[in-house]
Design a protein around this motif. Structure first.
Motif, PDB file in Angstrom:
ATOM      1  N   CYS A 149       0.881  -1.186   0.002  1.00  0.00           N
ATOM      2  CA  CYS A 149       0.015   0.032   0.079  1.00  0.00           C
ATOM      3  C   CYS A 149       0.927   1.482  -0.088  1.00  0.00           C
ATOM      4  O   CYS A 149       1.702   1.352   0.818  1.00  0.00           O
ATOM      5  N   CYS A 152      -0.053   3.155   4.005  1.00  0.00           N
ATOM      6  CA  CYS A 152       0.265   2.454   5.149  1.00  0.00           C
ATOM      7  C   CYS A 152       1.495   1.189   4.895  1.00  0.00           C
ATOM      8  O   CYS A 152       1.919   0.953   5.915  1.00  0.00           O
ATOM      9  N   VAL A 154       1.197  -1.592   4.154  1.00  0.00           N
ATOM     10  CA  VAL A 154       0.898  -3.106   4.425  1.00  0.00           C
ATOM     11  C   VAL A 154       1.153  -4.057   2.966  1.00  0.00           C
ATOM     12  O   VAL A 154       0.669  -3.381   1.975  1.00  0.00           O
ATOM     13  N   CYS A 222      -6.679   0.162  -0.456  1.00  0.00           N
ATOM     14  CA  CYS A 222      -6.253  -0.619   0.491  1.00  0.00           C
ATOM     15  C   CYS A 222      -7.288  -0.978   1.536  1.00  0.00           C
ATOM     16  O   CYS A 222      -8.064  -0.086   2.079  1.00  0.00           O
ATOM     17  N   CYS A 225      -6.321   0.853   5.049  1.00  0.00           N
ATOM     18  CA  CYS A 225      -6.564   2.259   5.346  1.00  0.00           C
ATOM     19  C   CYS A 225      -7.337   2.895   4.434  1.00  0.00           C
ATOM     20  O   CYS A 225      -7.456   4.221   4.642  1.00  0.00           O
TER      21      CYS A 225
END
Ligand SMILES: [Zn+2]
Length: 240
Positions: A149, A152, A154, A222, A225
């Motif tokens: 992402c 964030c 991830v 995402c 987030c």
């Protein structure tokens, strides 16, 4: 004439490469791993001898056909996928590269097997000097990419499946997870490589691949987030 003893491959002096190419010509699928160990280990490293082998590979490909020819084109494609865009090799070896490109273009139309088709499509792009996508199209066949992402960070699975297309931050194959839908490019948004890959794969009868292309170049969100992003931009950033 190529002075092979002045060149090196992954194992040292390239003296033995002409004999290795003779063996490859006689049995491409059987000698494939041996050839790659010398000229393109892990399919991501090349040597002076790797590029010096391209004229011979173009010659072998010209004189073979069917599956035999496909192995030769894939070997040359693996080598060229290691050459950066605009590398001198594109000019120095423009004649054999043009032959390899033309034969790959032709082979694609005669390759119903999807996995081999996608590998050859990557080879086609490698002969044109297209970076990233000459080694990142396999996800269209396996149905999955992994990206980060952009907000964030991830790790996300981007699933471009036959039944469902979504993003997930957890392993969706093990349990029920939160999924956010992917947004494919609309037909009027398709341009450049995205349009070309879509149209080409459709024309070649690779309809599953063709259907996935607008998702690959489309947008995802995402699940953690809520940030929306371009799928292809994240794949490019992971491979740079
Ligand atoms: Zn995020």
């Amino acid at each position: 004439m190529t002075n092979w003893s002045a060149l090196s491959d992954a194992c040292g002096s390239a003296d033995h490469v002409p004999a290795l190419l003779d063996r490859f010509e006689a049995d491409p699928s059987g000698v494939w791993s041996d050839l790659m160990d010398h000229l393109c280990p892990q399919l991501d490293t090349v040597y002076a001898a790797s590029f010096a082998a391209l004229p011979r590979l173009a010659d072998i490909a010209s004189r073979s056909d069917g599956e035999h020819r496909r192995w030769v084109l894939l070997a040359a494609g693996a080598i060229m996928s290691c050459a950066p865009t605009g590398d001198d090799v594109f000019e120095a070896l423009s004649a054999p590269i043009a032959i390899l490109h033309q034969l790959t273009d032709q082979s694609l139309r005669e390759t119903p097997d999807t996995e081999t088709y996608v590998a050859l499509l990557q080879s086609l792009l490698s002969f044109e000097g297209v970076e990233i996508w000459d080694r990142c199209l396999e996800g269209l066949e396996t149905g999955e990419y992994e990206v980060d992402c952009p907000y964030c960070g991830v790790n996300l699975f981007i699933v471009i499946g036959k039944a469902d297309c979504f993003a997930a931050s957890d392993d969706y194959s093990l349990r029920e997870v939160e999924k956010t839908p992917l947004h494919p490019l609309r037909p009027d948004e398709q341009e450049g490589l995205a349009k070309r890959l879509h149209d080409r794969t459709f024309a070649d009868g690779q309809h599953v691949i063709s259907r996935g292309v607008p998702y690959l170049f489309g947008r995802a969100t995402c699940p953690d987030c809520g940030t929306a992003f371009s799928v292809s931009d994240r794949i490019v950033s992971r491979h740079h």
